[in-house]
Design a protein around this motif. Structure first.
Motif, short mmCIF file in Angstrom:
data_model
loop_
_atom_site.label_atom_id
_atom_site.label_comp_id
_atom_site.label_asym_id
_atom_site.label_seq_id
_atom_site.Cartn_x
_atom_site.Cartn_y
_atom_site.Cartn_z
N LEU A 263 27.15 -18.81 14.83
CA LEU A 263 27.63 -18.45 16.16
C LEU A 263 28.09 -19.69 16.90
O LEU A 263 27.44 -20.74 16.82
CB LEU A 263 26.53 -17.76 16.97
CG LEU A 263 25.92 -16.49 16.38
CD1 LEU A 263 24.70 -16.07 17.19
CD2 LEU A 263 26.94 -15.37 16.35
N ASP A 264 29.18 -19.57 17.64
CA ASP A 264 29.57 -20.63 18.57
C ASP A 264 28.70 -20.52 19.81
O ASP A 264 28.54 -19.42 20.37
CB ASP A 264 31.04 -20.48 18.96
CG ASP A 264 31.98 -20.77 17.79
OD1 ASP A 264 31.62 -21.63 16.97
OD2 ASP A 264 33.03 -20.12 17.71
N ASP A 265 28.14 -21.64 20.22
CA ASP A 265 27.31 -21.66 21.42
C ASP A 265 28.21 -21.84 22.63
O ASP A 265 28.59 -22.96 22.99
CB ASP A 265 26.27 -22.78 21.33
CG ASP A 265 25.26 -22.72 22.47
OD1 ASP A 265 25.45 -21.91 23.38
OD2 ASP A 265 24.29 -23.48 22.43
N ALA A 266 28.58 -20.72 23.26
CA ALA A 266 29.53 -20.77 24.36
C ALA A 266 28.95 -21.48 25.58
O ALA A 266 29.69 -21.97 26.43
CB ALA A 266 29.96 -19.35 24.75
N ARG A 267 27.64 -21.56 25.68
CA ARG A 267 27.04 -22.17 26.87
C ARG A 267 26.97 -23.69 26.75
O ARG A 267 27.37 -24.41 27.65
CB ARG A 267 25.62 -21.61 27.09
CG ARG A 267 25.62 -20.10 27.36
CD ARG A 267 24.20 -19.56 27.25
NE ARG A 267 23.62 -19.87 25.95
CZ ARG A 267 22.34 -20.11 25.74
NH1 ARG A 267 21.51 -20.12 26.75
NH2 ARG A 267 21.90 -20.38 24.53
N GLY A 269 28.05 -25.49 23.90
CA GLY A 269 28.90 -26.04 22.86
C GLY A 269 28.16 -26.16 21.55
O GLY A 269 26.97 -25.90 21.44
N GLY A 270 28.87 -26.56 20.52
CA GLY A 270 28.26 -26.67 19.22
C GLY A 270 28.12 -25.32 18.55
O GLY A 270 28.76 -24.33 18.94
N ARG A 271 27.25 -25.27 17.54
CA ARG A 271 27.06 -24.04 16.77
C ARG A 271 25.57 -23.78 16.58
O ARG A 271 24.76 -24.70 16.56
CB ARG A 271 27.75 -24.14 15.42
CG ARG A 271 29.26 -24.15 15.46
CD ARG A 271 29.83 -24.16 14.05
NE ARG A 271 29.28 -25.26 13.25
CZ ARG A 271 29.43 -25.37 11.93
NH1 ARG A 271 30.10 -24.44 11.27
NH2 ARG A 271 28.93 -26.40 11.28
N VAL A 272 25.28 -22.50 16.41
CA VAL A 272 23.91 -22.06 16.09
C VAL A 272 23.99 -21.24 14.82
O VAL A 272 24.87 -20.39 14.68
CB VAL A 272 23.30 -21.23 17.23
CG1 VAL A 272 21.89 -20.80 16.87
CG2 VAL A 272 23.31 -22.00 18.54
N THR A 273 23.07 -21.50 13.90
CA THR A 273 23.08 -20.81 12.61
C THR A 273 21.74 -20.10 12.39
O THR A 273 20.68 -20.70 12.62
CB THR A 273 23.33 -21.79 11.46
OG1 THR A 273 24.59 -22.43 11.67
CG2 THR A 273 23.35 -21.07 10.12
N TYR A 274 21.81 -18.85 11.98
CA TYR A 274 20.62 -18.08 11.63
C TYR A 274 20.66 -17.79 10.13
O TYR A 274 21.68 -17.34 9.60
CB TYR A 274 20.57 -16.75 12.40
CG TYR A 274 20.26 -16.92 13.87
CD1 TYR A 274 18.95 -16.84 14.34
CD2 TYR A 274 21.28 -17.19 14.78
CE1 TYR A 274 18.67 -17.01 15.68
CE2 TYR A 274 21.00 -17.35 16.13
CZ TYR A 274 19.70 -17.27 16.56
OH TYR A 274 19.41 -17.44 17.90
N ARG A 275 19.57 -18.06 9.45
CA ARG A 275 19.43 -17.74 8.03
C ARG A 275 18.20 -16.86 7.86
O ARG A 275 17.17 -17.07 8.52
CB ARG A 275 19.26 -19.02 7.20
CG ARG A 275 20.52 -19.88 7.14
CD ARG A 275 20.27 -21.17 6.36
NE ARG A 275 21.47 -21.98 6.30
CZ ARG A 275 22.37 -21.94 5.31
NH1 ARG A 275 22.15 -21.13 4.27
NH2 ARG A 275 23.45 -22.70 5.33
#
Length: 835
Positions: A263-267, A269-275
């Protein structure tokens, strides 16, 4: 300090000296001789309703205390609207020794009175020992020192009363203190029961488990509703090979496989990944292994790639906001409902960890025991998934922490309804067939929903105000509703005596999963009561409309007539719990405004039959929502029931489907009659842990007639003529997707029954109904009627409704047009039609 029984012969002189001191003036015993004090202590010891106790500090006598049964001694004449005497009440007096005369104030020991009060309170609540549930005190209203000490010990003032004891009259400050009150007080030591800390369930360990559960559920259900699609980590699958999205969504596998969602972290910035690891079953159902969840973050500049981050359901929803499409102004409301759901999940885990709530095997044992009503309510309060498809399903906006402790169903507490007299000219009482006003409420000589003494007392209280009891009807309200709504929002109605508060009733009730429905614990054979609470929960303000309630008993009578008059339904053992009486008040100003508004749904109630009088020997009952429950260890109640039954899994599931699916399919196909058959609206009847029949409830607000069949004019409101495809959603959406999808996933994940066999059994039940009803089958063969073997059906999405408008998910007057669809789901019992 130590506590021991007082010895009149030994202690009379000592107590005489204490009582004669000016500091003891409120005991009003300073003029007694030592002999009279000895006689007084002897009388206390000889009375089985009271006891005297001597406290010692390091062996030295330091205080005297008395405990007594308030209902039999000091407070036996206090009316129930002032003090509702309860089993476990214990009265208490305490006298701290004055300092030695020679030392005066210099002889006072700092903190002594605090220590004495704390010791006495711990002693009162001790088991073994007095084992009080509530301590009651009635000190002189002028005694400001003891009032401060009582407040420090957690006492809550009820009111000042005039009291006469042993010939002495005083103005007393009546106060009570529960175990939780004392444990949470400044003098408490935190050793009390649940709730001893201000919010004992809000702990990191409990939060971690609750977050994981809700994150897994959110990822599974939002994926099910096609808001996004996690990607497989390994190559070589149809998904990874870039197959069409539709085919990728329909992949199934029984073994857990690794998936990733970026997911793009709209708040920030950067990215968040769930596994995570997940199994995938028919109807695009994901079962995610909560322990496998991993969340990592990458900063906007690409640094800290793969840095581990906490699993947090609120953060997940915030990260998903662009995909969830929640209106910005409503997003905080959804987060509040989700926060409340999280807090409830923590509290449920805490109760189970402390043994206050049974495990799944414990519930099975309870269902095998002799306490039918107790087991019924144990399952109800243990529930974790009343509405399994909704992520934020325990919103309860409006409940404070103390409200949660008192009224949340998972707390398994008991409450008394507050009764109002509602002026008859502004109030309507609707009665079902065979019911009467006197039969419902009871009379002064016979019990109904009110005991005979209650009815007489309520009438006397009205008469004492100069009001004619015949001018009023009786309306029960939730205690939360009384405190937060009636006494404030309807203050004018109370002031002009159109609504007259009469006090709490005698019966105790246990809240059900829907919160506003209450089970009579005192008299389990009496009716459920459903009341308005006017709290925001799961996309609605949970009230009751007096206008809607007016015709509810008539709707129930008609539905019950259809059910009892149908041979197929009788043979299946299918029954309905009638809502046989309803009352609603409309004399308020809110009913005179131009537009409809939520304030018109705050003063109504209905009574529904209890299932217990309709049980045969050996039968037990449990909410159907219980089949989807997993305890804190992950053990499923459904799996535990199958294993305890001694049947093979297929036989157990077939019996359940015959009791649940078969009659509801028949209602739809034979009568165009659709219920809302989710887990909370069905009561299962079990024998030897096997479901043998069911009761349908919550009829008045949920039933619909989906065709043109004749109806009595006054219940025409339940008609909603729709197409055959939309009729089929009463089975496809409400049963296949809303209930059976989850149950099949539980049994498959537990290795009890593969989903292929589960859905094959579902298909067999539908096919058997067709074979046993050739007239309905012939109509279908001509291309008419509902096709339950269609290849696909419209995918109606519940979370999308709540996300669209957290205040009101659908227009209750036109629910069909409010629904949101996300393509079509492949029917797990569908039959491919040749081209």
């Amino acid at each position: 300090m130590t506590v021991e029984p007082v010895d009149p012969a030994r202690d009379a002189t000592l107590l005489h000296d204490w009582l004669a001191h000016p500091a003891s003036r409120y005991w009003e015993m300073g003029d007694l001789t030592p002999g009279q004090v000895r006689d007084y202590l002897t009388a206390v010891n000889d009375d089985d309703a009271q006891d005297g106790w001597l406290l010692r500090r390091q062996g030295t006598p330091i205080a005297y205390a008395e405990t007594y049964d308030p209902a039999r001694t000091v407070l036996d004449g206090v009316p129930p609207d002032v003090l509702d005497h309860r089993p476990g009440d214990l009265g208490m007096h305490v006298l701290v020794a004055p300092p030695p005369p020679a030392e005066g104030a210099r002889g006072r020991i700092p903190g002594l009175t605090d220590a004495v009060m704390a010791t006495v309170m711990r002693f009162c609540f001790a088991t073994p020992g007095p084992g009080a549930l509530r301590v009651v005190v009635e000190p002189d209203a002028r005694n400001s020192a003891i009032h401060a000490k009582n407040a420090a010990a957690g006492f809550r003032v009820l009111r000042d009363i005039d009291l006469v004891t042993d010939g002495h009259a005083k103005r007393a400050r009546l106060s009570i203190c529960t175990r939780d009150d004392f444990a949470a007080s400044p003098l408490g030591d935190g050793t009390g029961p649940l709730g001893a800390e201000p919010a004992a369930h809000l702990r990191p360990a409990l939060a971690g488990a609750a977050h994981r559960h809700l994150v897994a559920k959110a990822l599974a259900e939002f994926t099910h509703e096609r808001l996004f699609l996690p990607e497989p980590v390994s190559a070589g699958t149809a998904e990874a090979d870039g197959a069409a999205t539709e085919a990728a969504r329909e992949v199934t596998h029984d073994d857990p496989r690794e998936y990733v969602l970026v997911l793009d972290d709209a708040r920030g910035g950067g990215r968040v990944t769930y596994r995570f690891a997940a199994r995938r079953y028919p109807l695009e159902h994901w079962v995610i292994d909560e322990s496998s969840l991993r969340r990592t973050r990458t900063l906007p500049d690409g640094s800290d790639a793969g840095r581990a981050a906490p699993i947090d359901v609120l953060e997940l929803v915030a990260e998903l906001q662009p995909l969830l499409r929640v209106p910005e102004e409503l997003f905080p409301v959804y987060l509040e409902e989700l926060s409340s759901t999280l807090a409830g999940a923590m509290a449920k885990r805490e109760r189970e960890a402390l043994g206050a709530s049974p495990s799944s095997p414990g519930l099975v044992d309870a269902l095998a025991g002799g306490d039918v009503a107790g087991a019924f309510q144990a399952v109800e309060s243990a529930m974790t998934e009343g509405h399994p498809g909704f992520v934020a399903n325990n919103g309860r906006i409006g409940f404070s922490l103390s409200d949660y402790r008192a009224y949340a169903p998972e707390r398994a507490g008991r409450l008394r309804l507050m009764w109002l007299a509602a002026r008859r000219e502004h109030t309507h009482l609707s009665l079902g067939a065979g019911e009467s006003e006197s039969g419902l409420y009871g009379t002064a000589s016979s019990a109904g929903e009110l005991a005979g003494a209650e009815r007489a007392t309520f009438a006397a209280r009205l008469a004492a105000r100069g009001l004619d009891p015949d001018d009023y009807l009786y309306l029960p309200v939730h205690p939360w509703q009384w405190e937060h709504r009636v006494a404030i929002t309807f203050a004018a109605d109370v002031a002009r005596e159109d609504l007259v508060p009469l006090g709490p009733g005698a019966d105790e009730y246990t809240p059900q999963q829907s919160i506003r429905t209450l089970f009579n614990t005192t008299r389990p054979d009496r009716h459920y009561v459903k009341v308005a609470t006017a709290i925001q929960n799961m996309g609605f303000l949970r009230g009751l409309s007096p206008r809607y309630m007016r015709d509810t008993p008539a709707v129930n009578d008609w539905v019950a007539g259809v059910v009892t008059g149908d041979e197929t339904l009788r043979r299946a053992g299918f029954g309905v719990l009638r809502e046989l009486a309803a009352v609603g008040y409309t004399g308020d100003v809110y009913h005179r405004t131009r537009d409809n508004n939520p304030y018109r749904k705050m003063l109504a109630a209905l009574w529904r039959e209890s299932p217990l009088p309709r049980l045969a020997g050996g039968e037990r009952v449990a909410t159907m929502a219980g089949l989807l429950h997993r305890d804190a260890s992950g053990t499923a109640l459904a799996t535990s029931l199958v294993r305890a039954s001694g049947l093979d899994a297929e036989s157990w599931v077939r019996s359940y489907l015959d009791a649940y699916l078969y009659p509801l399919v028949h209602c739809l196909l034979a009568h165009d009659l659709a219920f809302m058959p989710h887990g909370e609206n069905l009561v299962l009847v079990l024998r030897d842990h096997v479901v043998t029949r069911v009761f349908m409830k919550d009829i008045g607000e949920e039933v619909a007639v989906l065709g043109p069949r004749p109806l009595p004019e006054r219940i025409e409101r339940v008609r909603a003529v729709v197409s055959d495809d939309e009729k089929a959603l009463g089975v496809f959406t409400d049963m296949f997707d809303g209930v059976l999808r989850h149950l099949s996933g539980i049994l498959a994940a537990d290795g009890v029954l593969p989903t292929a066999r589960f859905w094959a059994l579902v298909g067999e039940v539908v096919e058997r109904h067709r074979e046993e009803h050739p007239a309905i089958a012939a109509r279908h063969d001509r291309g008419l009627g509902v096709d339950l073997r269609a290849e696909t059906f419209a995918h109606s999405c519940l979370n999308r409704l709540q996300l669209r408008d957290t205040r009101q998910m659908v227009d209750l007057t036109d629910q069909a047009s409010s629904l949101i669809y996300a393509g079509r789901l492949r029917n797990p019992i569908g039959v491919t039609v040749p081209a």
